[in-house]
Design an enzyme around this catalytic site. Structure first.
Site, PDB file in Angstrom:
ATOM      1  N   LEU A  64       0.821  -1.202   0.000  1.00 17.96           N
ATOM      2  CA  LEU A  64       0.000   0.000   0.000  1.00 17.96           C
ATOM      3  C   LEU A  64       0.862   1.262   0.000  1.00 17.96           C
ATOM      4  CD1 LEU A  64      -2.556  -1.416   2.577  1.00 17.96           C
ATOM      5  CD2 LEU A  64      -2.982  -1.031   0.138  1.00 17.96           C
ATOM      6  N   PRO A  65       0.275   2.420  -0.369  1.00 16.22           N
ATOM      7  CA  PRO A  65       1.089   3.618  -0.629  1.00 16.22           C
ATOM      8  C   PRO A  65       1.723   4.288   0.583  1.00 16.22           C
ATOM      9  CG  PRO A  65      -1.017   3.726  -1.796  1.00 16.22           C
ATOM     10  CD  PRO A  65      -1.112   2.585  -0.843  1.00 16.22           C
ATOM     11  N   THR A  93       6.245   0.304   2.223  1.00 15.64           N
ATOM     12  CA  THR A  93       7.304   1.080   2.867  1.00 15.64           C
ATOM     13  C   THR A  93       6.637   2.243   3.596  1.00 15.64           C
ATOM     14  OG1 THR A  93       8.961   0.507   1.204  1.00 15.64           O
ATOM     15  CG2 THR A  93       9.369   2.474   2.532  1.00 15.64           C
ATOM     16  N   LYS A 168      14.918  -0.755   5.416  1.00 17.12           N
ATOM     17  CA  LYS A 168      14.551  -0.231   4.094  1.00 17.12           C
ATOM     18  C   LYS A 168      14.905   1.246   3.958  1.00 17.12           C
ATOM     19  CE  LYS A 168      12.578   0.317   0.068  1.00 17.12           C
ATOM     20  NZ  LYS A 168      11.175   0.036  -0.253  1.00 17.12           N
ATOM     21  N   LYS A 243       9.922   9.840  -1.283  1.00 16.57           N
ATOM     22  CA  LYS A 243       9.108   9.353  -0.160  1.00 16.57           C
ATOM     23  C   LYS A 243       9.989   8.654   0.875  1.00 16.57           C
ATOM     24  CE  LYS A 243       6.012   5.543   0.983  1.00 16.57           C
ATOM     25  NZ  LYS A 243       5.345   4.322   0.465  1.00 16.57           N
TER      26      LYS A 243
END
Length: 288
Positions: A64-65, A93, A168, A243
């Site tokens: 998901l975003p 992420t 990450k 992001k």
């Protein structure tokens, strides 16, 4: 296994398809009708809601975003609707704090849950060669590992809940820094009269060796084939890199970590993303 897959975008669509190829029964959901149709074409069963997709499954995978969407989906659509025996696997992420908050809510209801963000991009998602960095208790990792192995080449247990997200964002901060440095060095060598291919041949076998140069060369026609050879289309979008850099700087501030190069990389990508968010992040060389 019967697996619910929530989020069928550029990454999730390929990941869900690989679960089908591995012999799993995949119950897919996305808000996008074309995404659901593409999943059906790949062998998934498409559903009109995440709640119904989660019925009777052995595992739930989400891609998901952002953290707000992850939290809303799990709190409203997954927890209490998927069987309590199902392992919950979020591959999005997101920020570390939200990953821990969602996992705590799942644990409180008796679920096993891991955060398992990925490295590898769209091509690796389609090819089943992703790397998963997984945060969670050992028993949760063990339950999630067979599902993740069907979608990737490496599944690494990073530590407790949130450790996957930590790995990450730190990895991608380093990637952004090395890509900018690689692009600067290649353009400087060219402007000083050195053939870029010769610079690649030398630096890629000496102390300048790094992934951005050796495996993802940012200059077209030099080194390995990469998005640079496709006018920076495909690959890992600049907007997604930005992001991740913003998440990294937020985490650094919360932890009191000193990250001057990470902060500068964010500034550079913020400026580049204003007009180039869809281009691959190696396109930063165009600014030099």
């Amino acid at each position: 296994m019967k697996i619910a897959f929530i989020g069928l975008g550029n990454m999730g669509g390929g990941m869900a398809a690989n679960l089908v190829k591995a012999g799993h029964s995949v119950r897919a959901f996305d808000l996008s009708t074309p995404a659901r149709e593409a999943a059906e074409a790949a062998g998934c069963a498409a559903f009109d809601s995440a709640k119904t997709a989660c019925e009777g499954v052995d595992a739930v995978v989400s891609m998901l975003p952002n953290g707000a969407i992850v939290k809303a989906v799990y709190e409203n659509e997954v927890i209490g609707h998927a069987p309590h025996t199902a392992v919950l696997i979020d591959c999005s992420t997101i920020d570390v704090a939200t990953a821990r908050e969602v996992a705590d809510a799942a644990h409180a209801q008796g679920y096993k849950m891991v955060d398992a963000p990925v490295s590898g991009g769209i091509a690796a998602a389609a090819g089943g060669t992703l790397t998963f960095m997984v945060g969670g208790e050992v028993h949760a990792f063990d339950a999630a590992k067979p599902v993740l192995e069907a979608m990737g080449k490496a599944v690494i247990h990073a530590g407790a809940v949130g450790a996957g997200q930590t790995a990450k964002i730190c990895n991608n901060m380093l990637l952004a820094i090395t890509m900018i440095g690689t692009a600067e060095a290649m353009k400087m060598a060219q402007k000083l009269g050195l053939d870029p291919q010769k610079f690649y041949e030398i630096s890629s076998q000496s102390s300048g060796y790094n992934w951005s140069l050796n495996a993802y060369t940012p200059m077209p026609g030099v080194g390995v084939e990469s998005p640079a050879d496709r006018d920076y289309q495909g690959g890992f979008a600049t907007g997604l890199m930005l992001k991740d850099l913003r998440l990294a700087m937020e985490a650094a501030e919360g932890a009191g970590a000193n990250t001057p190069l990470g902060a500068h990389a964010r500034e550079i990508y913020e400026e580049f993303a204003e007009d180039n968010a869809a281009l691959d992040f190696s396109g930063i060389i165009k600014t030099l």
